[in-house]
Structure formats: C-alpha cells, structure tokens
Motif scaffolding. Structure first.
Motif, PDB file in Angstrom:
ATOM      1  N   VAL A 165       0.835  -1.200   0.000  1.00 16.60           N
ATOM      2  CA  VAL A 165       0.000   0.000   0.000  1.00 16.60           C
ATOM      3  C   VAL A 165       0.876   1.260   0.000  1.00 16.60           C
ATOM      4  O   VAL A 165       0.585   2.243  -0.693  1.00 16.60           O
ATOM      5  CB  VAL A 165      -0.939   0.012   1.224  1.00 16.60           C
ATOM      6  N   GLY A 166       1.965   1.204   0.763  1.00 21.06           N
ATOM      7  CA  GLY A 166       2.822   2.380   0.875  1.00 21.06           C
ATOM      8  C   GLY A 166       3.752   2.584  -0.290  1.00 21.06           C
ATOM      9  O   GLY A 166       3.995   3.735  -0.707  1.00 21.06           O
ATOM     10  N   SER A 167       4.275   1.512  -0.853  1.00 20.11           N
ATOM     11  CA  SER A 167       5.298   1.650  -1.888  1.00 20.11           C
ATOM     12  C   SER A 167       4.818   1.286  -3.284  1.00 20.11           C
ATOM     13  O   SER A 167       5.468   1.605  -4.274  1.00 20.11           O
ATOM     14  CB  SER A 167       6.504   0.775  -1.548  1.00 20.11           C
ATOM     15  N   GLY A 168       3.697   0.586  -3.381  1.00 14.50           N
ATOM     16  CA  GLY A 168       3.220   0.147  -4.678  1.00 14.50           C
ATOM     17  C   GLY A 168       3.804  -1.176  -5.119  1.00 14.50           C
ATOM     18  O   GLY A 168       3.393  -1.741  -6.132  1.00 14.50           O
ATOM     19  N   SER A 169       4.781  -1.686  -4.397  1.00 13.82           N
ATOM     20  CA  SER A 169       5.391  -2.979  -4.704  1.00 13.82           C
ATOM     21  C   SER A 169       5.879  -3.616  -3.414  1.00 13.82           C
ATOM     22  O   SER A 169       6.007  -2.944  -2.380  1.00 13.82           O
ATOM     23  CB  SER A 169       6.556  -2.817  -5.687  1.00 13.82           C
ATOM     24  N   VAL A 170       6.155  -4.923  -3.473  1.00 15.91           N
ATOM     25  CA  VAL A 170       6.606  -5.660  -2.287  1.00 15.91           C
ATOM     26  C   VAL A 170       7.962  -6.273  -2.590  1.00 15.91           C
ATOM     27  O   VAL A 170       8.084  -7.092  -3.509  1.00 15.91           O
ATOM     28  CB  VAL A 170       5.609  -6.754  -1.891  1.00 15.91           C
ATOM     29  N   GLY A 171       8.981  -5.890  -1.814  1.00 18.27           N
ATOM     30  CA  GLY A 171      10.319  -6.404  -2.025  1.00 18.27           C
ATOM     31  C   GLY A 171      10.584  -7.694  -1.283  1.00 18.27           C
ATOM     32  O   GLY A 171       9.743  -8.191  -0.514  1.00 18.27           O
ATOM     33  N   ALA A 176      10.172 -11.768   3.257  1.00 21.00           N
ATOM     34  CA  ALA A 176      10.905 -12.487   4.305  1.00 21.00           C
ATOM     35  C   ALA A 176      10.276 -12.234   5.667  1.00 21.00           C
ATOM     36  O   ALA A 176      10.144 -13.151   6.491  1.00 21.00           O
ATOM     37  CB  ALA A 176      12.374 -12.063   4.304  1.00 21.00           C
ATOM     38  N   GLY A 177       9.881 -10.973   5.906  1.00 18.64           N
ATOM     39  CA  GLY A 177       9.206 -10.648   7.160  1.00 18.64           C
ATOM     40  C   GLY A 177       7.905 -11.405   7.308  1.00 18.64           C
ATOM     41  O   GLY A 177       7.565 -11.893   8.391  1.00 18.64           O
ATOM     42  N   MET A 178       7.171 -11.543   6.198  1.00 23.98           N
ATOM     43  CA  MET A 178       5.912 -12.280   6.233  1.00 23.98           C
ATOM     44  C   MET A 178       6.143 -13.751   6.558  1.00 23.98           C
ATOM     45  O   MET A 178       5.455 -14.344   7.404  1.00 23.98           O
ATOM     46  CB  MET A 178       5.212 -12.136   4.876  1.00 23.98           C
ATOM     47  N   ILE A 179       7.118 -14.375   5.884  1.00 29.22           N
ATOM     48  CA  ILE A 179       7.408 -15.796   6.118  1.00 29.22           C
ATOM     49  C   ILE A 179       7.850 -16.019   7.561  1.00 29.22           C
ATOM     50  O   ILE A 179       7.432 -16.985   8.216  1.00 29.22           O
ATOM     51  CB  ILE A 179       8.485 -16.282   5.136  1.00 29.22           C
ATOM     52  N   PHE A 180       8.681 -15.121   8.067  1.00 32.17           N
ATOM     53  CA  PHE A 180       9.149 -15.236   9.441  1.00 32.17           C
ATOM     54  C   PHE A 180       7.983 -15.144  10.423  1.00 32.17           C
ATOM     55  O   PHE A 180       7.875 -15.954  11.358  1.00 32.17           O
ATOM     56  CB  PHE A 180      10.177 -14.144   9.726  1.00 32.17           C
ATOM     57  N   LEU A 181       7.096 -14.168  10.238  1.00 30.26           N
ATOM     58  CA  LEU A 181       5.954 -14.015  11.137  1.00 30.26           C
ATOM     59  C   LEU A 181       5.034 -15.227  11.064  1.00 30.26           C
ATOM     60  O   LEU A 181       4.542 -15.707  12.092  1.00 30.26           O
ATOM     61  CB  LEU A 181       5.171 -12.751  10.780  1.00 30.26           C
ATOM     62  N   ALA A 182       4.810 -15.737   9.847  1.00 33.47           N
ATOM     63  CA  ALA A 182       3.956 -16.923   9.697  1.00 33.47           C
ATOM     64  C   ALA A 182       4.562 -18.121  10.425  1.00 33.47           C
ATOM     65  O   ALA A 182       3.849 -18.887  11.093  1.00 33.47           O
ATOM     66  CB  ALA A 182       3.757 -17.235   8.216  1.00 33.47           C
ATOM     67  N   ALA A 183       5.879 -18.288  10.301  1.00 35.51           N
ATOM     68  CA  ALA A 183       6.543 -19.415  10.962  1.00 35.51           C
ATOM     69  C   ALA A 183       6.480 -19.283  12.480  1.00 35.51           C
ATOM     70  O   ALA A 183       6.209 -20.262  13.192  1.00 35.51           O
ATOM     71  CB  ALA A 183       7.992 -19.511  10.500  1.00 35.51           C
ATOM     72  N   TYR A 184       6.711 -18.066  12.979  1.00 27.94           N
ATOM     73  CA  TYR A 184       6.702 -17.859  14.429  1.00 27.94           C
ATOM     74  C   TYR A 184       5.312 -18.085  15.018  1.00 27.94           C
ATOM     75  O   TYR A 184       5.129 -18.867  15.964  1.00 27.94           O
ATOM     76  CB  TYR A 184       7.193 -16.459  14.772  1.00 27.94           C
ATOM     77  N   VAL A 223      17.230 -16.073   6.475  1.00 30.88           N
ATOM     78  CA  VAL A 223      18.066 -14.882   6.655  1.00 30.88           C
ATOM     79  C   VAL A 223      19.335 -14.947   5.810  1.00 30.88           C
ATOM     80  O   VAL A 223      19.947 -13.913   5.516  1.00 30.88           O
ATOM     81  CB  VAL A 223      18.417 -14.686   8.143  1.00 30.88           C
ATOM     82  N   LEU A 224      19.733 -16.161   5.411  1.00 27.24           N
ATOM     83  CA  LEU A 224      20.899 -16.283   4.540  1.00 27.24           C
ATOM     84  C   LEU A 224      20.549 -15.940   3.088  1.00 27.24           C
ATOM     85  O   LEU A 224      21.395 -15.425   2.338  1.00 27.24           O
ATOM     86  CB  LEU A 224      21.472 -17.702   4.609  1.00 27.24           C
ATOM     87  N   LEU A 225      19.308 -16.202   2.704  1.00 31.53           N
ATOM     88  CA  LEU A 225      18.904 -15.989   1.316  1.00 31.53           C
ATOM     89  C   LEU A 225      18.272 -14.627   1.074  1.00 31.53           C
ATOM     90  O   LEU A 225      18.377 -14.082  -0.026  1.00 31.53           O
ATOM     91  CB  LEU A 225      17.919 -17.083   0.882  1.00 31.53           C
ATOM     92  N   ALA A 226      17.595 -14.088   2.083  1.00 28.70           N
ATOM     93  CA  ALA A 226      16.867 -12.828   1.902  1.00 28.70           C
ATOM     94  C   ALA A 226      17.702 -11.643   2.383  1.00 28.70           C
ATOM     95  O   ALA A 226      18.466 -11.761   3.354  1.00 28.70           O
ATOM     96  CB  ALA A 226      15.546 -12.877   2.663  1.00 28.70           C
ATOM     97  N   PRO A 227      17.551 -10.479   1.741  1.00 28.20           N
ATOM     98  CA  PRO A 227      18.317  -9.286   2.127  1.00 28.20           C
ATOM     99  C   PRO A 227      17.703  -8.564   3.321  1.00 28.20           C
ATOM    100  O   PRO A 227      17.154  -7.469   3.198  1.00 28.20           O
ATOM    101  CB  PRO A 227      18.240  -8.421   0.860  1.00 28.20           C
TER     102      PRO A 227
END
Length: 285
Positions: A165-171, A176-184, A223-227
């Motif tokens: 919503v804020g940037s118009g795209s998802v990096g 990575a943040g989404m996957i981490f939150l889903a896993a936790y 965390v090794l694969l994502a920036p």
C-alpha cells in the motif's frame, strides 16, 4: 443459606445465561497474532510510503485495510460462536455482530479497492486461507491446527500487503518478514496445544518440538537468502531459538509440577514476541 449466598446465586445464573459476548473476541492469545502483523505492516508501509514519496491517497487505504482486517476477524469470531450455538435465540444473538462487523469490513475492502484497485490481487493468497478457516469452523473444528495455521498465515500476509500500500510494490525483505511471522505464530499453535488441550498427548508434544527444530533451520535459511540485514538476521534466529527453548522447557517443567496456566503462558510469550517484532522492524534499516 446466608443472605450473601442468596445474593451471589442469581448473579452466577445471569453470567451462565449470558454466555460469551460475540462482540469482543475472548481468545486472548489471538490478539497478538491479530495486532502484531498489522502494527508492523503499518509501520513498514508508512516508511515505504515516505521513501517512495507516495500519494496522499495511500493514507486512507492504510486505514481501510486495517478496518477490513480487524472487523473481518471480529465477524469471523462471532460466526464461530453462531455455528456452535444450538439454541436458535442464542444463534440469532451471535449472528448480529456477524452482520454488523461483516458490513463494516466490506466497506473497508470497498474503499481500499476503490483507491488502489491493484490490491485486488491480494485476494489470491487471502481467499483460500479464509475458505479453510471458515470450512473448519462449519465442520466443528474451529480450534484445529489447520484452522489456526490458516488464520496466522493470513495475519502474516497483512505485513507485505500494507508495505505494498505504501510503496506500490513488495520487495524480498517484506516477503521475508511475512514468512518469518507466519513461521513464528504458527509455532505458537502446537506449543499452546501441547500445554492445554493436548497436554497429555506425548506425540503432540513431540510434533511441537520437531516443528520448532525445523523452524530454526528454516529461519537460518531465510536470513541467509533474503536481504534482511545482519541485525534482523540475528533477531530472527534468536526468536526461533527462544521459541524452541520454551517449546521444550515449559512442557517439561509443567510435567514436573510447575504451574503453567494460560495466563502465565501468555506473559512468558511476550518477550519472545517482542524479539520477533524487533527482528521484522530491523529489516527496514
């Protein structure tokens, strides 16, 4: 019978008659899952909006998405109560907030899509998760692991959605943040079940521990694969390790006689949650 006893009895009967309020979700453990990704996504989305020098129209979209999310969950909670209700009068009472909250949620969705039509593509990942959660509820399995995981993953998806919503795209960092939150958050489901509903099921405890072991390696790979940056990487791995430790230690301590009730479990989870949130926020820098 003393006068005090006579005064207490009617109040107790009234409380039993009223039952659970369908207007306010009483699943306290769900509030962290409900609020954390939304708050983190709003912060990350606003940061992305400022960096992209985005349109002012994005600001009401943030609000609309959050309204859709929270009131949608409130409607889902009340729907779950209505499905389980056998008394027609009670079912009708439970359905009122479904209609009210559902209507408010639909208004939020309509406003968001009107201002940013490209958000419609988020229906692709969200819709199957909603269908699973609703299907499990209708089937009488609202507390199943599948239902819990579907709602936690849907909650985690809110993070990249708000970034978009804020940037118009998802990096990559947002995903990575989404996957981490889903896993936790998904890991909290078998852990809590191993302490409460399945506390006498050794196979469920084994499954919970195995999940957390795998989660540590999954987060390491992430965390090794994502920036995400070194600070976020350290905090995310620390979260996974803390979750593994509590998944092993707390059930063992409870088996040995320690008093780990629902309230104490919730309080003990707060530090782990804060580290997890810090890890996601660290990806912004």
């Amino acid at each position: 019978m003393t006068p005090i006893t006579k005064q207490k009895a009617p109040a107790e009967k009234v409380r039993r008659r009223k039952g659970i309020s369908p207007w306010v979700p009483n699943q306290h453990g769900a509030w962290a899952m409900l609020i954390s990704p939304a708050a983190l996504g709003l912060i990350a989305g606003l940061v992305a909006w400022v960096r992209a020098d985005g349109s002012p129209l994005a600001l009401p979209v943030f609000l609309a998405v959050l309204v859709a999310w929270f009131f949608g969950y409130f409607a889902f909670f009340a729907f779950g109560l209505a499905v389980k209700a056998r008394n027609p009068r009670r079912r009708a009472r439970y359905l009122r907030p479904v209609y009210v909250y559902g209507a408010v949620s639909l208004v939020g969705i309509a406003v968001a899509l009107l201002l940013q039509p490209q958000l419609l593509w988020w229906a692709l990942p969200f819709a199957p998760l909603v269908v699973i959660a609703v299907g499990e509820t209708v089937a009488g399995r609202s507390r199943s692991t599948l239902s819990g995981v579907s709602t936690t993953v849907a909650s985690a998806l809110l993070y990249p959605a708000l970034v978009g919503v804020g940037s118009g795209s998802v990096g990559a960092a947002a995903w990575a943040g989404m996957i981490f939150l889903a896993a936790y958050f998904s890991g909290t489901i078998p852990f809590v079940k191993s302490m409460i509903r399945e506390r006498n099921n050794p196979r469920y405890l084994t499954g919970s521990i195995c999940y957390h072991v795998l989660a540590v390696f999954a987060v390491l790979g992430l965390v090794l694969l994502a920036p995400v940056g070194w600070a976020a990487a350290v905090l995310m791995v620390t979260t996974a390790l803390l979750a593994l430790v509590r998944a092993v230690y707390v059930p063992v301590a409870a088996h040995e006689g320690a008093d780990w009730n629902a309230r104490r479990l919730g309080m003990a989870e707060v530090p782990v949650l804060l580290v997890a949130c810090a890890g996601v926020l660290a990806t912004l820098f």
